[in-house]
Design a protein around this motif. Structure first.
Motif, PDB file in Angstrom:
ATOM      1  N   THR A  96      43.350  42.735  34.689  1.00 14.05           N
ATOM      2  CA  THR A  96      43.995  43.936  35.188  1.00 14.05           C
ATOM      3  C   THR A  96      43.650  43.955  36.545  1.00 14.05           C
ATOM      4  O   THR A  96      44.135  44.912  37.348  1.00 14.05           O
ATOM      5  N   SER A 120      46.136  39.157  38.827  1.00 14.46           N
ATOM      6  CA  SER A 120      47.241  39.051  38.331  1.00 14.46           C
ATOM      7  C   SER A 120      48.447  38.704  39.472  1.00 14.46           C
ATOM      8  O   SER A 120      49.557  38.001  39.113  1.00 14.46           O
ATOM      9  N   GLU A 175      47.959  45.721  29.476  1.00  9.58           N
ATOM     10  CA  GLU A 175      47.317  44.796  28.206  1.00  9.58           C
ATOM     11  C   GLU A 175      47.940  44.978  26.804  1.00  9.58           C
ATOM     12  O   GLU A 175      48.303  45.943  26.573  1.00  9.58           O
ATOM     13  N   PRO A 233      45.777  39.253  27.223  1.00 11.56           N
ATOM     14  CA  PRO A 233      46.261  39.616  28.551  1.00 11.56           C
ATOM     15  C   PRO A 233      47.775  39.182  28.752  1.00 11.56           C
ATOM     16  O   PRO A 233      48.030  37.961  28.467  1.00 11.56           O
TER      17      PRO A 233
END
Lengths: 289, 278
Positions: free
Chosen positions: B226, B231, B256, B262
């Motif tokens: 996250t 990311s 999520e 993930p």
């Protein structure tokens, strides 16, 4: 017909000697990429050591064993002193280094044993004749022992863990180190094999072809040509290359001219390097050792 | 700790690549190290397994200081390295590749060697019918399996893998990573260097993110996935030529998925639901 058989037989026994020298080239080249120009000197030195041991009263067999052991030792010492310390070995560097060793060994042999060519006592003197083909017992010994040694080397690479570990070094040096194989030890073993096999070639050839301080040059070059015919990475190729070269030489000498005898090897080398650089018996990279 | 790396420096000659890496992996832990090209991931593994000299810092393997050990000695001490591009021995048979994998254990008990082999075969049953085949004739995925199996034959405490997913079809990536998960569940310690962050996150217990020879982020995969820096750099954005930790690529926020896997936002670039946790 008799002539042909005679020439074929002489060629095969000559070729068996080339084959042994060629195996020495292959053993070293596959593991470390080193082309050992002193390979022929191993054979010459073994012949001279055996001859002088016999003339100083040692029994023939003991002299032969002494010669093989001492040349194997010379090969191992050479690896430690000349090959091992080099950090970045390339084939070119190896040519220069081993040429130096070859020259040094030749000078040493000239100094110690003098300039004369001599022949070792044959294992069994004399010979016999079958259908008009005369055969010397020593030639039979050459074929027999060379055959056994070649099979033993082949078996070593194909069947034993130590032999397989040497092949692993040749194929994937990094992965070989990662599974715990020591490359420096592998290189040492390859010189031990090359020295032993070269020495055996030397003592086998000496009674027929005579040995002098400089006979390593031709023998080494012929062995190199034989190894190259097999692509320099295959024991089987080296043996076949040696036999082929020996037969072609005697046929040329017999049917065309003895003067062309030595030219055959180099003509063959040029043709192979131009037409099939992987060797005529090479089956690409798959057939290593 | 099975593996503990402290302030590790290494490089190629005068070119320093690693600038003080800290990394640890406990017993039965799978640590993923991710990072863009040139972050120093492969260099880290090469230094760990002794292929590259360590210029500074320490490496401990199961409590033993192994800093400065060569690869042969490290293999004997219990670290197996599955190298980049698999590097199987191509002309040797699959069976011989396995035997050579156990080279450092050749004088050990035969029962232990057989057990290692049986475990490797159970993990990759596909290798069984190919035992007599030359390793060079295997497919890429099978070669990767063989490379891992060869590493296991050394009966290691720690298995480090360099990019096991590279060049493989997504289904095979899944198969390989689920095998790694099984090994972890059996108590083996694994360090996996990956560019395929999605696959790595799915099985890893902890993740270290490397950039330019340093560990810039560390944590459990759920939390890290996250993190916008991760990311943006690795999960959603495809190739990140410059994964500078301070750059927030597009301010992407990660979502999520149910089940704890993930998933990156807008993962149109590669819908590889690589693997399930076993």
């Amino acid at each position: 017909m008799t002539d042909l058989l005679q020439l074929l037989f002489a060629g095969l026994s000559q070729g068996a000697v080339y084959a042994l020298v060629a195996i020495g080239f292959v053993a070293i080249f596959t593991v470390s990429g080193v082309i050992n120009l002193a390979q022929g000197e191993f054979a010459a030195l073994a012949g001279l050591v055996a001859i002088s041991a016999v003339s100083s009263g040692l029994p023939l067999l003991a002299a032969v064993v002494l010669a093989v052991v001492s040349v194997a030792l010379v090969a191992v010492i050479m690896e430690r002193l000349v090959i091992f310390p080099v950090k970045r070995m390339t084939t070119l560097v190896s040519l220069i280094l081993t040429l130096g060793v070859s020259t040094g060994l030749k000078a040493l042999m000239l100094l110690v044993y003098g300039p004369n060519a001599e022949g070792l006592t044959p294992l069994t003197p004399g010979g016999f004749s079958v259908a008009g083909v005369s055969i010397r017992y020593q030639e039979l010994w050459i074929l027999l022992i060379a055959g056994i040694v070649s099979l033993a080397v082949y078996w070593f690479y194909e069947r034993t863990l130590a032999g397989k570990s040497l092949r692993a070094c040749a194929e994937q040096p990094v992965a070989a180190r990662l599974v715990g194989i020591s490359l420096t030890k592998a290189s040492l073993i390859s010189f031990l094999i090359a020295g032993t096999v070269g020495a055996i070639a030397g003592v086998l050839a000496s009674p027929i072809f005579f040995t002098s301080w400089e006979s390593g040059l031709t023998l080494g070059l012929k062995g190199f040509v034989a190894a190259t015919l097999g692509g320099l990475i295959s024991v089987r190729g080296a043996v076949l290359g040696g036999l082929l070269l020996g037969v072609l030489e005697t046929l040329t000498a017999g049917y065309i001219s003895t003067g062309l005898r030595d030219a055959v090897a180099f003509l063959l080398l040029i043709i192979v390097l131009v037409a099939r650089p992987a060797g005529i018996f090479g089956r690409s990279a798959e057939a290593r050792v | 700790m099975s593996l503990e790396v402290g302030r590790l420096h290494a490089g190629y000659g005068r070119l320093a690549v690693l600038h003080g890496i800290d990394l640890s992996a406990g017993d039965g832990e799978l640590v993923a190290v991710i990072g863009a090209n040139g972050a120093g991931k492969t260099t880290l593994l090469r230094a760990l397994s002794g292929l590259l000299p360590v210029t500074d810092g320490t490496v401990h393997l199961a409590g033993t200081d192994v800093t400065g050990y060569g690869p042969e000695k490290l293999a004997r001490t219990g670290l197996a390295h599955v190298p980049e591009n698999r590097l199987v021995f191509p002309s040797l048979s699959v069976a011989d590749n396995l035997v050579l994998g156990g080279y450092t254990r050749r004088r050990g008990p035969a029962a232990a060697r057989k057990e290692a082999r049986d475990r490797a075969m159970a993990l990759f049953p596909r290798l069984e019918p190919r035992l007599e085949q030359a390793a060079g004739t295997l497919s890429g995925g099978e070669q990767q399996m063989l490379a891992i199996a060869r590493g296991l034959m050394a009966q290691p405490r720690v298995l480090v893998l360099d990019e096991p997913s590279v060049g493989l079809a997504p289904r095979l990536v899944g198969e390989i990573f689920s095998a790694l998960g099984k090994l972890r569940d059996d108590g083996l310690t694994l360090v996996v260097v990956e560019q395929n962050a999605r696959a790595a996150f799915a099985v890893a217990d902890r993740v270290s993110v490397m950039d330019r020879g340093r560990v810039v982020l560390e944590g459990d995969p759920a939390a890290l996935s996250t993190d916008p820096r991760v990311s943006g750099g690795f999960l959603g954005g495809g190739f990140a030529a410059d994964a500078d930790a301070d750059v927030d690529a597009d301010g992407a926020a990660a979502a999520e998925a149910p089940g704890g896997t993930p998933v990156a936002p807008g993962s149109g670039s590669g819908a590889t639901r690589a693997t399930e946790r076993t």
